[in-house]
Design an enzyme around this catalytic site. Structure first.
Site, PDB file in Angstrom:
ATOM      1  N   GLU A  47       1.007  -1.360   0.086  1.00  0.00           N
ATOM      2  CA  GLU A  47      -0.194  -0.075  -0.108  1.00  0.00           C
ATOM      3  C   GLU A  47       0.923   1.127   0.020  1.00  0.00           C
ATOM      4  O   GLU A  47       1.857   1.314   0.689  1.00  0.00           O
ATOM      5  CB  GLU A  47      -0.920  -0.134   1.330  1.00  0.00           C
ATOM      6  CG  GLU A  47      -1.671   1.307   1.628  1.00  0.00           C
ATOM      7  CD  GLU A  47      -2.128   1.413   3.065  1.00  0.00           C
ATOM      8  OE1 GLU A  47      -1.506   0.754   3.743  1.00  0.00           O
ATOM      9  OE2 GLU A  47      -3.509   1.757   3.152  1.00  0.00           O
ATOM     10  N   ASN A 110      -6.880   6.245  -1.738  1.00  0.00           N
ATOM     11  CA  ASN A 110      -6.192   5.385  -1.234  1.00  0.00           C
ATOM     12  C   ASN A 110      -6.206   4.100  -2.419  1.00  0.00           C
ATOM     13  O   ASN A 110      -7.053   3.519  -2.443  1.00  0.00           O
ATOM     14  CB  ASN A 110      -6.013   5.100   0.002  1.00  0.00           C
ATOM     15  CG  ASN A 110      -4.845   3.987   0.311  1.00  0.00           C
ATOM     16  OD1 ASN A 110      -4.141   3.357  -0.396  1.00  0.00           O
ATOM     17  ND2 ASN A 110      -4.699   4.056   1.763  1.00  0.00           N
ATOM     18  N   LYS A 127      -9.485   2.067  -2.035  1.00  0.00           N
ATOM     19  CA  LYS A 127      -9.607   1.593  -0.720  1.00  0.00           C
ATOM     20  C   LYS A 127     -11.138   2.056   0.271  1.00  0.00           C
ATOM     21  O   LYS A 127     -11.384   3.204   0.062  1.00  0.00           O
ATOM     22  CB  LYS A 127      -8.349   1.934   0.361  1.00  0.00           C
ATOM     23  CG  LYS A 127      -8.435   1.517   1.869  1.00  0.00           C
ATOM     24  CD  LYS A 127      -7.165   1.737   2.413  1.00  0.00           C
ATOM     25  CE  LYS A 127      -6.941   1.170   3.635  1.00  0.00           C
ATOM     26  NZ  LYS A 127      -5.819   1.737   4.499  1.00  0.00           N
ATOM     27  N   GLU A 146      -6.243   8.817   7.790  1.00  0.00           N
ATOM     28  CA  GLU A 146      -6.569   8.159   6.514  1.00  0.00           C
ATOM     29  C   GLU A 146      -8.055   8.789   6.430  1.00  0.00           C
ATOM     30  O   GLU A 146      -8.319   9.128   5.197  1.00  0.00           O
ATOM     31  CB  GLU A 146      -6.801   6.606   6.318  1.00  0.00           C
ATOM     32  CG  GLU A 146      -5.299   6.044   6.152  1.00  0.00           C
ATOM     33  CD  GLU A 146      -5.544   4.567   5.615  1.00  0.00           C
ATOM     34  OE1 GLU A 146      -5.886   4.693   4.743  1.00  0.00           O
ATOM     35  OE2 GLU A 146      -5.045   3.865   6.360  1.00  0.00           O
ATOM     36  N   CYS A 172      -4.885  -2.732   2.731  1.00  0.00           N
ATOM     37  CA  CYS A 172      -4.348  -3.025   4.225  1.00  0.00           C
ATOM     38  C   CYS A 172      -5.846  -3.117   5.092  1.00  0.00           C
ATOM     39  O   CYS A 172      -5.972  -4.432   5.107  1.00  0.00           O
ATOM     40  CB  CYS A 172      -3.994  -1.643   4.725  1.00  0.00           C
ATOM     41  SG  CYS A 172      -2.935  -1.807   6.136  1.00  0.00           S
ATOM     42  N   ASN A 197       0.207  -1.183   5.497  1.00  0.00           N
ATOM     43  CA  ASN A 197       1.335  -0.358   6.225  1.00  0.00           C
ATOM     44  C   ASN A 197       0.764  -0.417   7.654  1.00  0.00           C
ATOM     45  O   ASN A 197      -0.431   0.311   7.844  1.00  0.00           O
ATOM     46  CB  ASN A 197       1.318   1.099   5.935  1.00  0.00           C
ATOM     47  CG  ASN A 197       2.082   1.479   4.612  1.00  0.00           C
ATOM     48  OD1 ASN A 197       3.219   1.994   4.837  1.00  0.00           O
ATOM     49  ND2 ASN A 197       1.474   1.197   3.540  1.00  0.00           N
TER      50      ASN A 197
HETATM   51  N1  CDV Z   1      -2.953   1.350   6.914  1.00  0.00           N
HETATM   52  C1  CDV Z   1      -4.027   0.660   7.267  1.00  0.00           C
HETATM   53  O1  CDV Z   1      -5.087   0.464   6.794  1.00  0.00           O
HETATM   54  N2  CDV Z   1      -3.360   0.554   8.667  1.00  0.00           N
HETATM   55  C2  CDV Z   1      -4.320  -0.344   9.533  1.00  0.00           C
HETATM   56  C3  CDV Z   1      -3.947  -0.061  11.081  1.00  0.00           C
HETATM   57  C4  CDV Z   1      -4.308   1.508  11.223  1.00  0.00           C
HETATM   58  C5  CDV Z   1      -4.656  -0.792  11.973  1.00  0.00           C
HETATM   59  C6  CDV Z   1      -4.422  -1.955   9.520  1.00  0.00           C
HETATM   60  O2  CDV Z   1      -5.523  -2.382   9.516  1.00  0.00           O
HETATM   61  O3  CDV Z   1      -3.264  -2.433   9.567  1.00  0.00           O
END
Ligand code: CDV
Length: 311
Positions: A47, A110, A127, A146, A172, A197
């Site tokens: 990501e 995103n 996203k 975000e 993510c 991430n």
């Molecule tokens: N980049 C993300 O979406 N990170 C989230 C963190 C904040 C919990 C994740 O679900 O990994």
């Protein structure tokens, strides 16, 4: 046509705030070259793979915020990645911050794209599950803004024919929601790609920190098994601008088993020969959706957003 796709999970180590796009693109091309030596035809990057994970900072200057976004894909700075991939006949998944102009409005997403071996974008995903918060929370050791910097994605979860199979993407936090994978499962998905991430430390729930790696693999493995699909989970890892990010990039088979994994917190490949037909026996037996799902009992999933506790 062969149903084997040799895939690399191309984990990235940290990207510094002052690392330029050309410097990052050079790292990505280096991973593509390594993947080529392993006979890969598809490389999955994380990501927001072109910059540091900027939602960790509260920023108010829109020009500064927009400096982390791509207005064009490819752009002059990212074109070398597309050129290298086309020359090597390797496709890739790439996560990045997208600035789009739609209906006369500037939009921020995103985003992830899937690029085929000819260098053509064959699918785009924006996203949907944006974690974190929209306002500055100075008590946190770092922010997760975000919800401030991105809009909720507007493309659903498309599943497209590419690389000889049915390919889907998410990003993510999406991976933690079973709805994400099931929407793709209902389109017959055979490989889900997901870049992430994930900070080791979750400020609102520090008790969970020791389980960050476990929860990552738990959701990726469950998604694979419950939908009879390959899942390629790829981290941006390591200490990035003082914030520790988990690694643990993996390739998960439709059995739910991890068949390849990264072992460092840096730029590293995990490679596997993925037989897309491996999902068939799951899709035809225990997870034969047409035979066994009972959607007439699932209405609450779309009707209710949060839990309602009856008194
Ligand atoms: N980049 C993300 O979406 N990170 C989230 C963190 C904040 C919990 C994740 O679900 O990994």
């Amino acid at each position: 046509m062969s149903r084997i796709v040799t895939v690399a999970a191309a984990q990235l180590g940290p990207i510094a705030r002052d690392e330029s796009r050309p410097q990052v693109v050079e790292r990505l091309i280096n991973l593509l070259r390594q993947a080529k030596t392993h006979g890969c035809e598809l490389v999955v990057f994380p990501e927001l793979a072109l910059t540091t994970f900027f939602p960790r900072w509260f920023m108010q200057d829109q020009a500064e915020i927009d400096s982390f976004f791509e207005r064009d894909m490819p752009s002059a700075e990212t074109q070398p990645l597309f050129d290298a991939a086309r020359e090597m006949r390797i496709g890739f998944y790439l996560g990045y911050a997208e600035l789009a102009e739609q209906d006369g409005r500037i939009r921020h997403f995103n985003t992830a794209i899937l690029v085929d071996k000819a260098g053509q974008v064959v699918s785009k995903y924006r996203k949907i599950h944006l974690p974190g918060h929209a306002e500055h929370e100075p008590q946190r050791p770092f922010q997760h803004l975000e919800k401030r910097y991105f809009e909720t994605g507007d493309l659903g979860w498309p599943v497209v024919r590419a690389f000889g199979g049915l390919m889907g993407m998410c990003i993510c936090n999406d991976r933690r929601w079973p709805e994400t994978h099931r929407v793709m499962g209902l389109q017959g998905v055979e490989m889900i790609m997901v870049g992430y991430n994930t900070p080791v430390h979750n400020p609102p729930a520090p008790d969970h920190d020791r389980l960050s790696d476990f929860h990552n693999h738990l959701v990726l493995q469950a998604a694979a098994y419950q939908n009879g699909t390959w899942v390629i989970g790829v981290a941006k890892a390591g200490k990035e601008e003082g914030c520790d990010l988990i690694g643990g990039s993996v390739i998960v088979a439709p059995s739910g088993e991890i068949v390849a994994r990264c072992s460092t917190l840096g730029d590293e490949l995990a490679v596997a020969r993925c037989d897309l037909d491996m999902g068939v026996s799951y899709k035809n037996t225990i997870f034969n959706f047409a035979a066994h799902r009972e959607p007439q009992h699932y209405g609450m999933i779309v009707e209710r957003k949060g839990a309602v506790i009856e008194s």
